[in-house]
Design an enzyme around this catalytic site. Structure first.
Site, short mmCIF file in Angstrom:
data_model
loop_
_atom_site.label_atom_id
_atom_site.label_comp_id
_atom_site.label_asym_id
_atom_site.label_seq_id
_atom_site.Cartn_x
_atom_site.Cartn_y
_atom_site.Cartn_z
CE LYS A 165 7.37 -7.74 12.81
NZ LYS A 165 6.80 -8.05 11.50
CE1 TYR A 182 7.95 -4.12 13.95
CE2 TYR A 182 9.76 -4.50 15.48
CZ TYR A 182 9.18 -4.69 14.24
OH TYR A 182 9.81 -5.46 13.30
CB ILE A 241 27.50 6.43 19.71
CG1 ILE A 241 28.04 6.41 18.27
CG2 ILE A 241 27.59 5.07 20.37
CD1 ILE A 241 29.46 5.90 18.13
CG PHE A 242 21.42 6.20 21.01
CD1 PHE A 242 21.36 7.59 21.09
CD2 PHE A 242 20.71 5.57 19.98
CE1 PHE A 242 20.64 8.34 20.16
CE2 PHE A 242 19.99 6.30 19.06
CZ PHE A 242 19.96 7.69 19.14
CG ASN A 262 -0.25 0.11 2.53
OD1 ASN A 262 0.98 0.12 2.59
ND2 ASN A 262 -1.02 0.17 3.61
CB SER A 316 11.89 -8.91 14.84
OG SER A 316 12.81 -8.10 15.52
P1 NAD Z 1 9.57 -1.51 5.17
O1 NAD Z 1 8.73 -0.52 5.89
O2 NAD Z 1 10.66 -1.00 4.30
O3 NAD Z 1 8.64 -2.46 4.30
C1 NAD Z 1 7.34 -2.81 4.66
C2 NAD Z 1 6.47 -2.59 3.45
O4 NAD Z 1 5.13 -2.98 3.78
C3 NAD Z 1 6.41 -1.14 2.99
O5 NAD Z 1 6.62 -1.07 1.60
C4 NAD Z 1 4.99 -0.69 3.36
O6 NAD Z 1 4.50 0.27 2.46
C5 NAD Z 1 4.24 -2.00 3.29
N1 NAD Z 1 3.04 -2.08 4.14
C6 NAD Z 1 2.93 -1.78 5.45
N2 NAD Z 1 1.68 -2.02 5.88
C7 NAD Z 1 0.99 -2.51 4.81
C8 NAD Z 1 -0.34 -2.95 4.61
N3 NAD Z 1 -1.25 -2.94 5.60
N4 NAD Z 1 -0.71 -3.38 3.39
C9 NAD Z 1 0.19 -3.38 2.37
N5 NAD Z 1 1.45 -2.97 2.49
C10 NAD Z 1 1.86 -2.54 3.70
O7 NAD Z 1 10.15 -2.52 6.26
P2 NAD Z 1 11.29 -3.62 6.13
O8 NAD Z 1 12.49 -3.14 6.86
O9 NAD Z 1 11.42 -4.08 4.73
O10 NAD Z 1 10.65 -4.75 7.03
C11 NAD Z 1 9.88 -5.79 6.46
C12 NAD Z 1 9.37 -6.70 7.55
O11 NAD Z 1 10.47 -7.18 8.32
C13 NAD Z 1 8.45 -6.00 8.57
O12 NAD Z 1 7.47 -6.93 8.95
C14 NAD Z 1 9.36 -5.69 9.72
O13 NAD Z 1 8.67 -5.62 10.93
C15 NAD Z 1 10.28 -6.91 9.70
N6 NAD Z 1 11.58 -6.68 10.32
C16 NAD Z 1 12.36 -5.63 9.90
C17 NAD Z 1 13.59 -5.41 10.50
C18 NAD Z 1 14.44 -4.24 10.10
O14 NAD Z 1 15.33 -3.87 10.87
N7 NAD Z 1 14.26 -3.65 8.92
C19 NAD Z 1 14.05 -6.29 11.50
C20 NAD Z 1 13.23 -7.35 11.88
C21 NAD Z 1 12.00 -7.54 11.28
C1 WQD Z 2 21.39 -0.39 16.34
C2 WQD Z 2 22.39 0.08 17.38
C3 WQD Z 2 21.53 1.72 18.94
C4 WQD Z 2 20.91 4.89 16.00
C5 WQD Z 2 15.66 -2.08 15.91
C6 WQD Z 2 14.39 -2.64 16.47
C7 WQD Z 2 14.35 -4.12 16.32
C8 WQD Z 2 14.64 -4.53 14.88
C9 WQD Z 2 15.86 -3.85 14.33
C10 WQD Z 2 12.61 -4.86 13.67
C11 WQD Z 2 21.78 0.23 18.78
C12 WQD Z 2 22.62 2.31 18.07
C13 WQD Z 2 21.25 3.68 16.59
C14 WQD Z 2 21.65 6.05 16.36
C15 WQD Z 2 23.02 4.71 17.82
N1 WQD Z 2 13.61 -4.17 13.99
N2 WQD Z 2 22.28 3.61 17.47
N3 WQD Z 2 22.67 5.92 17.24
O1 WQD Z 2 17.76 -0.96 18.10
O2 WQD Z 2 19.05 -2.96 17.28
O3 WQD Z 2 16.75 -2.67 16.61
O4 WQD Z 2 15.77 -2.44 14.55
O5 WQD Z 2 12.19 -5.86 14.14
O6 WQD Z 2 13.10 -4.54 16.73
O7 WQD Z 2 14.32 -2.32 17.85
O8 WQD Z 2 18.46 -1.17 15.67
O9 WQD Z 2 19.46 0.35 14.03
O10 WQD Z 2 17.99 1.32 15.84
O11 WQD Z 2 20.22 0.43 16.46
O12 WQD Z 2 23.95 4.66 18.60
O13 WQD Z 2 21.39 7.17 15.91
O14 WQD Z 2 22.82 1.41 17.02
O15 WQD Z 2 21.64 2.17 20.26
O16 WQD Z 2 22.74 -0.19 19.68
P1 WQD Z 2 18.04 -1.91 17.04
P2 WQD Z 2 18.97 0.30 15.43
#
Ligand code: NAD
Ligand code: WQD
Length: 343
Positions: free
Chosen positions: A157, A153, A222-223, A35, A128
């Site tokens: 998951k 969030y 850096i956090f 979407n 995740s």
């Molecule tokens: P993203 O936001 O780039 O991609 C998600 C896509 O889904 C987007 O294009 C968005 O427009 C679409 N979308 C959202 N809600 C929708 C809906 N209701 N209907 C249709 N489309 C919809 O995110 P991503 O980083 O590619 O992550 C993909 C998946 O992986 C997510 O489920 C996210 O939670 C999971 N994930 C991501 C990370 C990360 O760090 N990127 C880590 C762990 C898990």
């Molecule tokens: C990585 C590291 C920060 C930004 C998140 C979600 C997790 C998963 C992945 C989806 C951490 C540090 C970051 C900055 C920093 N997503 N940092 N300065 O926190 O591991 O995970 O994304 O499922 O659910 O919580 O990823 O990229 O935010 O951070 O120092 O400006 O970088 O503290 O240690 P994180 P992140």
């Protein structure tokens, strides 16, 4: 023989777009559903430029059962689904939990209902490492206990995984699934035609690094550097998005070969933990660009250290890490540079 058709929800997003490319290259026929709530249509051009042909895309919301049903009916013979579509901003989920429960949990339930109706029984789900919370032992295996999530969030998951377990154990639906628990995906396709496209100020580390290096952000904070880690900064497992995308292809293949009885979980990371400072230095070494950064206070909710044991994915999915942290950083930087050129 006709190619096997895989529905990819969220296929225009960061991980979805890379997976669509890998699916085509492995001989599948992906169909995107998105979407565009967190992506842009130009991603489809990037995918087409890599593949030399476009990939079909339906602009619909996964919460809309009628629209989803009509995609299954129009496309016919879809044999499996990869469900990426979700919202992923941890901070926003704390502010607006219902938005996250509706989209992330609601869309999965709607999708599963339509899959049941349409008799499509194979699902790969984006989970995740957030489900492990703050783990007591490292590296985390798939047996490491899932903990109370530290954000709405993260809880979506956990709930989605529980829904898939309940469905598998009910025995009535026939839907089987693989939940891939991603660690920290970074980097971009080597062509630099697709990559991460954060809308607004990035909260994730790597896009913040590349935007700082490009002069879009003034300085990376850096956090915290007072954690119990080698240099005091947090430890994460940064996995190249193309390696992660390939894990989806092998997960789909495993499902279609009938190897999944009910539900399986796999960690997808590299098996290596790197500190934030190591990540920053890897970026600098890979690109030759000096990064303006400072040490700031801890970020609320951060996990001090986490990295994956990837033995199961290696043995059962044939998962391989092909990129070093430097290579992943270089690809993220090439992608950032290509975005600058477009301006
Ligand atoms: P993203 O936001 O780039 O991609 C998600 C896509 O889904 C987007 O294009 C968005 O427009 C679409 N979308 C959202 N809600 C929708 C809906 N209701 N209907 C249709 N489309 C919809 O995110 P991503 O980083 O590619 O992550 C993909 C998946 O992986 C997510 O489920 C996210 O939670 C999971 N994930 C991501 C990370 C990360 O760090 N990127 C880590 C762990 C898990
Ligand atoms: C990585 C590291 C920060 C930004 C998140 C979600 C997790 C998963 C992945 C989806 C951490 C540090 C970051 C900055 C920093 N997503 N940092 N300065 O926190 O591991 O995970 O994304 O499922 O659910 O919580 O990823 O990229 O935010 O951070 O120092 O400006 O970088 O503290 O240690 P994180 P992140």
């Amino acid at each position: 023989m006709a190619k096997e058709k895989i529905l990819v929800t969220g296929g225009a997003g960061y991980i979805g777009s890379h997976t669509v490319v890998e699916l085509v290259e492995a001989g599948y026929e992906p169909v995107i559903v998105d979407n565009f709530s967190n992506s842009e249509e130009r991603v489809l051009d990037g995918i087409a430029a890599i593949l030399g042909r476009s990939v079909p895309c339906h602009r619909i919301d996964c919460n809309d059962a009628a629209a989803l049903r009509s995609v299954f009916e129009q496309e016919q013979d879809i044999v499996g689904v990869i469900h990426f579509a979700a919202y992923k901003a941890v901070g926003e989920s704390v502010e607006q939990p219902l938005k996250y429960y509706h989209n992330n949990v609601g869309s999965l339930v709607t999708l599963l209902q339509v899959m049941e109706e349409q008799k499509v029984h194979n699902l790969v789900f984006s989970s995740s490492c957030t489900v492990y919370g703050i783990p007591e032992t490292l590296p985390v295996t798939e047996q490491t206990p899932v903990q109370k999530a530290n954000s709405p969030y993260g809880n979506t998951k956990k709930i989605c995984e529980e829904i898939l377990v309940d469905l598998a154990s009910s025995g009535n639906s026939g839907i089987k699934s693989i939940a891939l628990r991603y660690f920290n995906p970074i980097g971009a396709h080597p062509s630099a035609k697709i990559g991460e496209l954060p809308l607004g100020v990035p909260s994730n580390l790597v896009p913040f690094i590349t935007q700082t290096a490009a002069g879009i952000r003034e300085q990376l904070t850096i956090f915290g550097n007072d954690y119990d880690t080698p240099d005091g900064t947090n430890v994460r497992d940064y996995v190249h998005v193309v390696d992660l995308a390939k894990a989806h292809v092998t997960a789909v293949a495993r499902m279609l070969q009938g190897k999944v009885q009910d539900i399986e979980f796999f960690n997808v990371g590299t098996g290596r933990g790197n500190t934030v400072l190591e990540a920053v230095h890897a970026f600098e070494n890979a690109t030759g660009v000096k990064l303006n950064y400072k040490i700031g206070p801890r970020r609320a909710g951060d996990v001090p250290k986490i990295y994956a044991d990837v033995t199961k994915a290696t043995e059962e999915l044939g998962f391989k890490t092909t990129s070093t942290l430097e290579e992943a950083m270089k690809s993220a930087w090439d992608w950032q540079l290509s975005l600058q050129k477009d301006k």
